[in-house]
Scaffold this motif. Structure first.
Motif, PDB file in Angstrom:
ATOM      1  N   SER A  89      48.967  34.711  39.267  1.00 31.74           N
ATOM      2  CA  SER A  89      47.979  33.895  39.986  1.00 31.74           C
ATOM      3  C   SER A  89      48.686  32.703  40.595  1.00 31.74           C
ATOM      4  N   ASP A  90      48.022  32.087  41.539  1.00 33.79           N
ATOM      5  CA  ASP A  90      48.576  30.863  42.114  1.00 33.79           C
ATOM      6  C   ASP A  90      47.462  29.847  42.323  1.00 33.79           C
ATOM      7  N   CYS A  91      46.668  30.044  43.392  1.00 33.72           N
ATOM      8  CA  CYS A  91      45.689  29.013  43.752  1.00 33.72           C
ATOM      9  C   CYS A  91      44.559  28.885  42.735  1.00 33.72           C
ATOM     10  N   ARG A  92      44.167  29.978  42.126  1.00 32.33           N
ATOM     11  CA  ARG A  92      43.027  30.057  41.205  1.00 32.33           C
ATOM     12  C   ARG A  92      41.754  29.528  41.852  1.00 32.33           C
ATOM     13  N   GLY A 101      40.528  31.522  44.754  1.00 30.21           N
ATOM     14  CA  GLY A 101      40.075  32.601  45.626  1.00 30.21           C
ATOM     15  C   GLY A 101      40.666  32.560  47.021  1.00 30.21           C
ATOM     16  N   GLU A 102      41.840  31.961  47.164  1.00 39.07           N
ATOM     17  CA  GLU A 102      42.412  31.809  48.500  1.00 39.07           C
ATOM     18  C   GLU A 102      43.669  32.660  48.740  1.00 39.07           C
ATOM     19  N   CYS A 103      44.502  32.844  47.724  1.00 36.67           N
ATOM     20  CA  CYS A 103      45.812  33.474  47.962  1.00 36.67           C
ATOM     21  C   CYS A 103      45.821  34.976  47.728  1.00 36.67           C
ATOM     22  N   GLY A 104      44.897  35.500  46.927  1.00 31.74           N
ATOM     23  CA  GLY A 104      44.822  36.936  46.668  1.00 31.74           C
ATOM     24  C   GLY A 104      45.785  37.443  45.608  1.00 31.74           C
ATOM     25  N   LEU A 105      46.607  36.573  45.018  1.00 33.55           N
ATOM     26  CA  LEU A 105      47.610  37.032  44.056  1.00 33.55           C
ATOM     27  C   LEU A 105      47.007  37.631  42.787  1.00 33.55           C
ATOM     28  N   CYS A 106      45.839  37.186  42.422  1.00 30.97           N
ATOM     29  CA  CYS A 106      45.235  37.638  41.167  1.00 30.97           C
ATOM     30  C   CYS A 106      44.379  38.882  41.342  1.00 30.97           C
ATOM     31  N   CYS A 116      39.138  39.362  43.442  1.00 31.09           N
ATOM     32  CA  CYS A 116      39.979  38.240  43.021  1.00 31.09           C
ATOM     33  C   CYS A 116      39.470  37.778  41.662  1.00 31.09           C
TER      34      CYS A 116
END
Ligand code: FES
Length: 324
Positions: A264-267, A269-274, A304
């Motif tokens: 995860s990164d932004c946590r 709902g913006e980056c999509g990593l999760c 997400c």
């Protein structure tokens, strides 16, 4: 480039209520102070029960007195961050990193349209005041449920005058995004911070008007969806897991607590990593991110996990792309 001072501590100098459920916190850094550009955040260490965690809050105002200010809305279904912040009294020690310049304000644009919904006013207020100081051509549309929910209304009226529109939904008001965008000067930029429905409406209206995508800047606070926040169950067949996700915990947090290796990164709902693939869902997925398109959300292929939930029922997901 913004210099970031790594983890540091400060003292909560004062806290005061701006509205019935928004409180302003003044944090005096113990060591260095970095002037925050508009749209900057502090990542504040909080405790959720016994567990340490981090919450990102927009810095409010220019901080000319070398004191960081953040405004926190107390949420009934908070994952715990707002309840922790509201428990702090003057004199409390606050640990944080930042400022992080994650929602930067462009310079030299022919016109700026700022739109805020609810607590989304925090970065937008700072942008509005900065633009007003420079004499930039700008206007602000600020929506809230009731008149008493407007934070910073007096300061904004004084600084912006006719360039400020306050819209209350309780009296039937609504933000006409299409009309606002239609009158924005060519090359102008739109900055939006508000609930997910407002962001999606802004994206649609922006696209319908034929505006360049890069001139729409937005930020969400990842706590608002189309459905009420309720508990649900997540199953991960690959790992033989079935986990209850309470209303005050995100799916991502619940998976992490169960020992699932997540990225995860932004946590927010913006980056999509999760994002993880959905295998099955009983109930409705409440997509609360701004990463996936409307079409992708409608397909329910992925969600997400940091912000999206199920509106009652259960969801079965896979972690294949997280374990390889
Ligand atoms: S961590 Fe960025 S979208 Fe979830």
């Amino acid at each position: 480039m913004l210099q970031i001072i790594d983890r540091q501590t400060g003292v909560l100098r004062a806290a005061r209520d701006l509205t019935p459920d928004i409180r302003l916190f003044e944090i005096e850094p113990a060591a260095g102070f970095v002037p925050p550009p508009p749209g900057s955040h502090l990542d504040v260490s909080v405790r959720i029960g016994e567990r340490p965690d981090t919450r990102s809050y927009s810095i409010v105002g220019a901080c000319g007195d070398r004191v960081y200010r953040i405004a926190v809305k107390r949420l009934p279904h908070s994952r715990g961050g707002s309840a922790y912040m509201w428990s702090l009294a003057a004199g409390a020690r606050v640990s944080f990193t930042g400022p992080h310049d994650t929602f930067p304000l462009g310079t030299g644009r022919p016109e700026y349209l700022l739109v805020a919904g609810g607590i989304g006013i925090t970065p937008i207020f700072t942008m509005a005041m900065a633009l007003a100081r420079t004499g930039a051509r700008m206007r602000l549309v600020y929506a809230a449920r009731r008149t008493c929910d407007f934070a910073f209304a007096d300061e904004l009226r004084e600084a912006l005058g006719e360039r400020l529109s306050l819209v209350t939904s309780e009296t039937g008001g609504r933000v006409d995004l299409a009309a606002e965008i239609a009158t924005l000067a060519p090359g102008g930029e739109l900055y939006v911070c508000g609930p997910i429905g407002m962001l999606e409406a802004a994206k649609r209206a922006w696209q319908a008007n034929g505006r360049p995508p890069e001139n729409l800047r937005f930020e969400t606070f990842g706590s608002s969806g189309r459905f009420p926040t309720v508990p649900f169950t997540v199953k991960v067949p690959r790992l033989g897991l079935e986990i209850a996700v309470p209303e005050n915990r995100s799916l991502l947090e619940s998976l992490e607590e169960a020992g699932v290796a997540m990225i995860s990164d932004c946590r927010k709902g913006e980056c999509g990593l999760c994002a993880l693939p959905i295998l099955q869902v009983e109930g409705t997925v409440d997509h609360r991110d701004v990463f996936f398109s409307d079409v992708e959300k409608a397909s329910d292929a992925k969600l997400c996990t940091c912000v999206s939930r199920v509106a009652g029922g259960s969801i079965t997901i896979d972690t294949a792309d997280r374990t390889g």
